[in-house]
Design a protein around this motif. Sequence first.
Motif, PDB file in Angstrom:
ATOM      1  N   ALA A  66       0.830  -1.203   0.000  1.00 50.65           N
ATOM      2  CA  ALA A  66       0.000   0.000   0.000  1.00 50.65           C
ATOM      3  C   ALA A  66       0.866   1.256   0.000  1.00 50.65           C
ATOM      4  N   TRP A  67       1.963   1.233   0.739  1.00 46.89           N
ATOM      5  CA  TRP A  67       2.869   2.384   0.737  1.00 46.89           C
ATOM      6  C   TRP A  67       3.559   2.540  -0.614  1.00 46.89           C
ATOM      7  N   GLU A  68       3.841   1.436  -1.280  1.00 46.94           N
ATOM      8  CA  GLU A  68       4.402   1.538  -2.628  1.00 46.94           C
ATOM      9  C   GLU A  68       3.418   2.213  -3.574  1.00 46.94           C
ATOM     10  N   VAL A  69       2.137   1.846  -3.450  1.00 50.73           N
ATOM     11  CA  VAL A  69       1.109   2.481  -4.282  1.00 50.73           C
ATOM     12  C   VAL A  69       0.966   3.950  -3.903  1.00 50.73           C
ATOM     13  N   ALA A  70       1.058   4.265  -2.607  1.00 51.32           N
ATOM     14  CA  ALA A  70       0.883   5.637  -2.149  1.00 51.32           C
ATOM     15  C   ALA A  70       1.997   6.547  -2.646  1.00 51.32           C
ATOM     16  N   LEU A  71       3.200   6.035  -2.738  1.00 54.25           N
ATOM     17  CA  LEU A  71       4.332   6.870  -3.151  1.00 54.25           C
ATOM     18  C   LEU A  71       4.621   6.799  -4.654  1.00 54.25           C
ATOM     19  N   ALA A  72       3.868   6.020  -5.387  1.00 53.21           N
ATOM     20  CA  ALA A  72       4.095   5.876  -6.828  1.00 53.21           C
ATOM     21  C   ALA A  72       3.921   7.192  -7.596  1.00 53.21           C
ATOM     22  N   PRO A  73       2.943   8.061  -7.263  1.00 45.70           N
ATOM     23  CA  PRO A  73       2.821   9.304  -8.031  1.00 45.70           C
ATOM     24  C   PRO A  73       4.049  10.205  -7.936  1.00 45.70           C
ATOM     25  N   VAL A  74       4.763  10.172  -6.826  1.00 51.13           N
ATOM     26  CA  VAL A  74       5.943  11.029  -6.679  1.00 51.13           C
ATOM     27  C   VAL A  74       7.093  10.529  -7.545  1.00 51.13           C
ATOM     28  N   LYS A  75       7.133   9.244  -7.805  1.00 49.63           N
ATOM     29  CA  LYS A  75       8.208   8.700  -8.629  1.00 49.63           C
ATOM     30  C   LYS A  75       8.103   9.183 -10.074  1.00 49.63           C
ATOM     31  N   ASN A  76       6.914   9.563 -10.501  1.00 46.82           N
ATOM     32  CA  ASN A  76       6.727  10.060 -11.861  1.00 46.82           C
ATOM     33  C   ASN A  76       6.978  11.557 -11.976  1.00 46.82           C
ATOM     34  N   LEU A  77       7.025  12.273 -10.884  1.00 48.44           N
ATOM     35  CA  LEU A  77       7.132  13.730 -10.928  1.00 48.44           C
ATOM     36  C   LEU A  77       8.406  14.252 -11.582  1.00 48.44           C
ATOM     37  N   PRO A  78       9.583  13.709 -11.307  1.00 46.32           N
ATOM     38  CA  PRO A  78      10.777  14.269 -11.969  1.00 46.32           C
ATOM     39  C   PRO A  78      10.708  14.189 -13.495  1.00 46.32           C
ATOM     40  N   MET A  79      10.278  13.071 -14.011  1.00 49.02           N
ATOM     41  CA  MET A  79      10.181  12.946 -15.468  1.00 49.02           C
ATOM     42  C   MET A  79       9.111  13.873 -16.028  1.00 49.02           C
ATOM     43  N   THR A  80       7.990  13.993 -15.339  1.00 48.45           N
ATOM     44  CA  THR A  80       6.943  14.896 -15.794  1.00 48.45           C
ATOM     45  C   THR A  80       7.429  16.333 -15.775  1.00 48.45           C
ATOM     46  N   ALA A  81       8.152  16.706 -14.724  1.00 46.39           N
ATOM     47  CA  ALA A  81       8.661  18.079 -14.634  1.00 46.39           C
ATOM     48  C   ALA A  81       9.665  18.363 -15.752  1.00 46.39           C
ATOM     49  N   ILE A  82      10.528  17.425 -16.040  1.00 44.86           N
ATOM     50  CA  ILE A  82      11.496  17.620 -17.127  1.00 44.86           C
ATOM     51  C   ILE A  82      10.780  17.744 -18.462  1.00 44.86           C
ATOM     52  N   MET A  83       9.786  16.903 -18.688  1.00 40.12           N
ATOM     53  CA  MET A  83       9.032  16.975 -19.946  1.00 40.12           C
ATOM     54  C   MET A  83       8.286  18.294 -20.069  1.00 40.12           C
ATOM     55  N   MET A  84       7.743  18.787 -18.976  1.00 44.36           N
ATOM     56  CA  MET A  84       7.034  20.066 -19.016  1.00 44.36           C
ATOM     57  C   MET A  84       8.004  21.217 -19.274  1.00 44.36           C
ATOM     58  N   TYR A  85       9.169  21.155 -18.662  1.00 47.99           N
ATOM     59  CA  TYR A  85      10.160  22.191 -18.878  1.00 47.99           C
ATOM     60  C   TYR A  85      10.623  22.193 -20.331  1.00 47.99           C
ATOM     61  N   SER A 123       2.723  20.979 -25.768  1.00 44.44           N
ATOM     62  CA  SER A 123       2.617  21.535 -24.413  1.00 44.44           C
ATOM     63  C   SER A 123       1.188  21.441 -23.890  1.00 44.44           C
ATOM     64  N   ILE A 124       0.210  21.562 -24.774  1.00 41.89           N
ATOM     65  CA  ILE A 124      -1.180  21.420 -24.330  1.00 41.89           C
ATOM     66  C   ILE A 124      -1.457  19.972 -23.916  1.00 41.89           C
ATOM     67  N   MET A 125      -0.917  19.027 -24.662  1.00 48.09           N
ATOM     68  CA  MET A 125      -1.088  17.615 -24.276  1.00 48.09           C
ATOM     69  C   MET A 125      -0.392  17.327 -22.954  1.00 48.09           C
ATOM     70  N   MET A 126       0.769  17.924 -22.737  1.00 44.02           N
ATOM     71  CA  MET A 126       1.468  17.729 -21.469  1.00 44.02           C
ATOM     72  C   MET A 126       0.640  18.257 -20.298  1.00 44.02           C
ATOM     73  N   VAL A 127       0.035  19.416 -20.485  1.00 40.89           N
ATOM     74  CA  VAL A 127      -0.798  19.990 -19.427  1.00 40.89           C
ATOM     75  C   VAL A 127      -2.024  19.119 -19.196  1.00 40.89           C
ATOM     76  N   PHE A 128      -2.615  18.632 -20.267  1.00 38.95           N
ATOM     77  CA  PHE A 128      -3.782  17.754 -20.126  1.00 38.95           C
ATOM     78  C   PHE A 128      -3.423  16.508 -19.331  1.00 38.95           C
ATOM     79  N   MET A 129      -2.303  15.889 -19.664  1.00 41.84           N
ATOM     80  CA  MET A 129      -1.886  14.687 -18.946  1.00 41.84           C
ATOM     81  C   MET A 129      -1.489  15.000 -17.500  1.00 41.84           C
ATOM     82  N   ALA A 130      -0.949  16.194 -17.281  1.00 46.78           N
ATOM     83  CA  ALA A 130      -0.563  16.574 -15.916  1.00 46.78           C
ATOM     84  C   ALA A 130      -1.784  16.721 -15.019  1.00 46.78           C
ATOM     85  N   PHE A 131      -2.920  17.074 -15.597  1.00 54.00           N
ATOM     86  CA  PHE A 131      -4.134  17.195 -14.794  1.00 54.00           C
ATOM     87  C   PHE A 131      -4.942  15.900 -14.777  1.00 54.00           C
ATOM     88  N   LYS A 132      -4.951  15.181 -15.876  1.00 52.35           N
ATOM     89  CA  LYS A 132      -5.765  13.966 -15.966  1.00 52.35           C
ATOM     90  C   LYS A 132      -5.293  12.894 -14.991  1.00 52.35           C
TER      91      LYS A 132
END
Length: 183
Positions: free
Chosen positions: A68-87, A97-106
């Motif tokens: 359960a803790w692995e599932v709970a912390l899984a979203p943070v593991k994706n953040l560095p790659m998402t931040a680099i892609m957004m940058y 960039s619009i698709m990136m924003v859509f995926m960042a919210f979805k």
Amino acid sequence: MSEAITSTPKWVADLRNPPPPKSKSNNIPDPFGFPSSSSALSKKDKAALQTRPQPSPEEMDTLKLKKAWEVALAPVKNLPMTAIMMYMSGNSLQIFSIMMVFMAFKGPIMGLVGTNQAFERFESETNRTKMLQARLAYIAMQFVALALGVWKVNSMGLLPTTRSDWLAWESPRNYLEQAVAAL
């Protein structure tokens, strides 16, 4: 002539009667956990290799809590790659960039909606209170992921954060005096 027609080729005879297997060298031991059929294991040893004891309920709860803790912390593991892609996608309004924003919210919104489904397989009567901490951590991580999407929208200039974005609701100034140009 009849001999040549009825005789079978050598490869057919080899397929029908394969050569005997090569005998195993006695100086090479079996790999750990893979005893050969010829090795002399007792029935007790064979039974011990085939069956293992069932985990206790406390061990299962501990394992479920770790998962359960692995599932709970899984979203943070994706953040560095998402931040680099957004940058890297830039701040202009383009399809990427619009698709990136859509995926960042979805992703985080769907994660928040499906919080119960993400943790229901790990929950039991005995670990319900400990599971609440993992759920709260999961929700917090989803909000962090949403904040990354909001940062991107703000950097693109799509959030109304300046006074000039609200000019439609500004009232015109009432001047006390007016100057008129003379001839």
